[in-house]
Write a protein that holds these residues in place. Structure first.
Motif, short mmCIF file in Angstrom:
data_model
loop_
_atom_site.label_atom_id
_atom_site.label_comp_id
_atom_site.label_asym_id
_atom_site.label_seq_id
_atom_site.Cartn_x
_atom_site.Cartn_y
_atom_site.Cartn_z
N LEU A 95 -32.10 30.56 -11.76
CA LEU A 95 -31.56 31.65 -12.58
C LEU A 95 -30.13 31.98 -12.16
O LEU A 95 -29.27 32.27 -13.01
N GLU A 96 -29.88 31.93 -10.87
CA GLU A 96 -28.50 32.14 -10.39
C GLU A 96 -27.59 31.03 -10.89
O GLU A 96 -26.45 31.28 -11.29
N LYS A 97 -28.10 29.81 -10.88
CA LYS A 97 -27.31 28.66 -11.34
C LYS A 97 -27.04 28.74 -12.84
O LYS A 97 -25.94 28.41 -13.30
N PHE A 113 -30.80 42.04 -23.88
CA PHE A 113 -30.59 43.28 -24.63
C PHE A 113 -31.31 43.22 -25.97
O PHE A 113 -31.90 44.21 -26.42
N CYS A 114 -31.25 42.05 -26.61
CA CYS A 114 -31.86 41.87 -27.94
C CYS A 114 -33.29 41.33 -27.85
O CYS A 114 -33.86 40.93 -28.88
N GLN A 115 -33.84 41.27 -26.64
CA GLN A 115 -35.21 40.82 -26.41
C GLN A 115 -35.46 39.42 -26.98
O GLN A 115 -36.53 39.13 -27.52
N GLY A 116 -34.45 38.58 -26.88
CA GLY A 116 -34.59 37.19 -27.28
C GLY A 116 -34.40 36.92 -28.75
O GLY A 116 -34.45 35.76 -29.19
N ASP A 117 -34.16 37.97 -29.53
CA ASP A 117 -34.03 37.80 -30.99
C ASP A 117 -32.59 37.43 -31.35
O ASP A 117 -31.88 38.18 -32.02
N MET A 118 -32.16 36.25 -30.88
CA MET A 118 -30.80 35.78 -31.13
C MET A 118 -30.81 34.27 -31.27
O MET A 118 -31.51 33.58 -30.53
N SER A 119 -30.02 33.78 -32.21
CA SER A 119 -29.87 32.33 -32.38
C SER A 119 -28.64 31.87 -31.60
O SER A 119 -27.79 32.69 -31.23
N PRO A 120 -28.51 30.57 -31.35
CA PRO A 120 -27.30 30.08 -30.67
C PRO A 120 -26.01 30.46 -31.40
O PRO A 120 -25.03 30.87 -30.77
N GLY A 121 -26.02 30.35 -32.74
CA GLY A 121 -24.82 30.69 -33.51
C GLY A 121 -24.48 32.16 -33.45
O GLY A 121 -23.32 32.55 -33.30
N TYR A 122 -25.49 33.01 -33.56
CA TYR A 122 -25.27 34.46 -33.53
C TYR A 122 -24.71 34.89 -32.18
O TYR A 122 -23.83 35.75 -32.09
N THR A 123 -25.21 34.26 -31.12
CA THR A 123 -24.71 34.55 -29.78
C THR A 123 -23.22 34.24 -29.67
O THR A 123 -22.46 34.98 -29.03
N GLN A 124 -22.79 33.16 -30.31
CA GLN A 124 -21.38 32.78 -30.29
C GLN A 124 -20.50 33.87 -30.87
O GLN A 124 -19.46 34.22 -30.30
N TRP A 125 -20.90 34.44 -31.99
CA TRP A 125 -20.09 35.48 -32.64
C TRP A 125 -20.02 36.74 -31.79
O TRP A 125 -18.98 37.39 -31.70
N LEU A 126 -21.14 37.09 -31.17
CA LEU A 126 -21.15 38.30 -30.33
C LEU A 126 -20.31 38.11 -29.07
O LEU A 126 -19.64 39.05 -28.61
N PHE A 171 -34.67 36.22 -19.55
CA PHE A 171 -34.98 36.53 -18.16
C PHE A 171 -33.98 37.56 -17.63
O PHE A 171 -32.89 37.72 -18.17
N GLU A 172 -34.39 38.27 -16.60
CA GLU A 172 -33.53 39.27 -15.98
C GLU A 172 -32.36 38.57 -15.30
O GLU A 172 -32.52 37.53 -14.67
N ILE A 173 -31.18 39.16 -15.43
CA ILE A 173 -30.00 38.58 -14.80
C ILE A 173 -29.78 39.21 -13.43
O ILE A 173 -30.22 40.33 -13.18
#
Length: 262
Positions: A95-97, A113-126, A171-173
């Motif tokens: 997880l650290e890596k 924050f979004c409880q996993g409800d994110m796509s790879p593309g949506y993450t890019q925009w955010l 996972f928790e950061i």
């Protein structure tokens, strides 16, 4: 997990030093790693002592060395092959890596924050909007990666490809690596832009990209520099009367109104 996730390294057999790095990076012993992979208990020991791995085994070890997310999948799938102590120790290490780069850490913060409800593309925009408003409001970059111009319309293509390949993991950061100011800004971006669906954000980012000057980095890759993004969003702050993080919402709200009016 699919076998085609393994990289084809037929002409490059994993070295003993690369295997030692795996053991160190993921804090796992020689015998536990062999057990995790479903191999004979002394397999890793023999490779370190000079035996040459088969291409199949070498490719798997190469994939582990190059992609922490792949090792993370292996840990989850084969955790029963390890003791609880060995599993927890290695899980903390991977997880650290996986969050070693600041951009990966921030992406994981967003996913959590979004409880996993994110796509790879949506993450890019955010990520892009978090970087843009950090540059414009705080006069500092949130992470070091430049906006990459490519056919996938994914500004941070390495992360995008990794998420497409390995999926979205929640996972928790590790604590303490993001400042309170950084978390506040990211939270405001998430609260603001997560109201809009993928089509809306795609149209907004496409409009912005058309106004950016494209340059090249030292390796000749086409990028939109941080200075270009900063200057553009400085103008956005002025145009939409944005003076603080709490007013970030003014931009998409009014911009979409402008789109409808035109």
């Amino acid at each position: 997990m699919k076998e085609n996730n393994l990289q084809n390294n037929a002409n490059s057999i994993v070295t003993a030093n690369e295997i030692r790095t795996i053991l160190s990076d993921f804090r796992i012993g020689k015998k536990p790693l062999a057990k995790l992979l479903g191999w004979g208990e002394t397999t890793i020991i023999r490779y370190i002592e000079g035996d040459v791995p088969t291409a199949e085994y070498s490719n798997k070890l190469k994939a582990i060395a190059q992609e922490p997310a792949y090792y993370y999948e292996l840990l989850l799938e084969n955790r029963d092959n390890l003791t609880n102590v060995a599993f927890r120790k290695s899980m903390q290490a991977v997880l650290e890596k996986m969050t070693e780069r600041k951009i990966d850490l921030i992406a994981q913060y967003m996913i959590l924050f979004c409880q996993g409800d994110m796509s790879p593309g949506y993450t890019q925009w955010l990520l892009y909007y978090s970087q843009a408003f950090s540059l414009a409001l705080l006069d500092k970059e949130l992470f070091e990666e430049d906006y990459n111009v490519n056919s996938e319309n994914a500004p941070y293509i390495r992360l995008y490809n990794s998420m497409k390949k390995h999926g979205v993991n929640v996972f928790e950061i590790p604590g303490g690596r993001l400042s309170e100011e950084e978390k506040k800004l990211i939270n405001k971006v998430l609260d603001t832009f997560c109201w809009y669906g993928p089509k809306a954000l795609k149209s907004l980012t496409s409009y912005e990209r058309a106004n950016f000057r494209i340059s090249r980095d030292k390796e000749g890759r086409r990028i939109i520099s941080k200075d270009t993004i900063k200057n553009y969003f400085k103008e956005i702050l002025q145009q939409y009367d944005i003076h603080s993080m709490n007013e970030i919402h003014k931009y998409p709200d009014k911009r979409f109104q402008d789109f409808k009016a035109n």
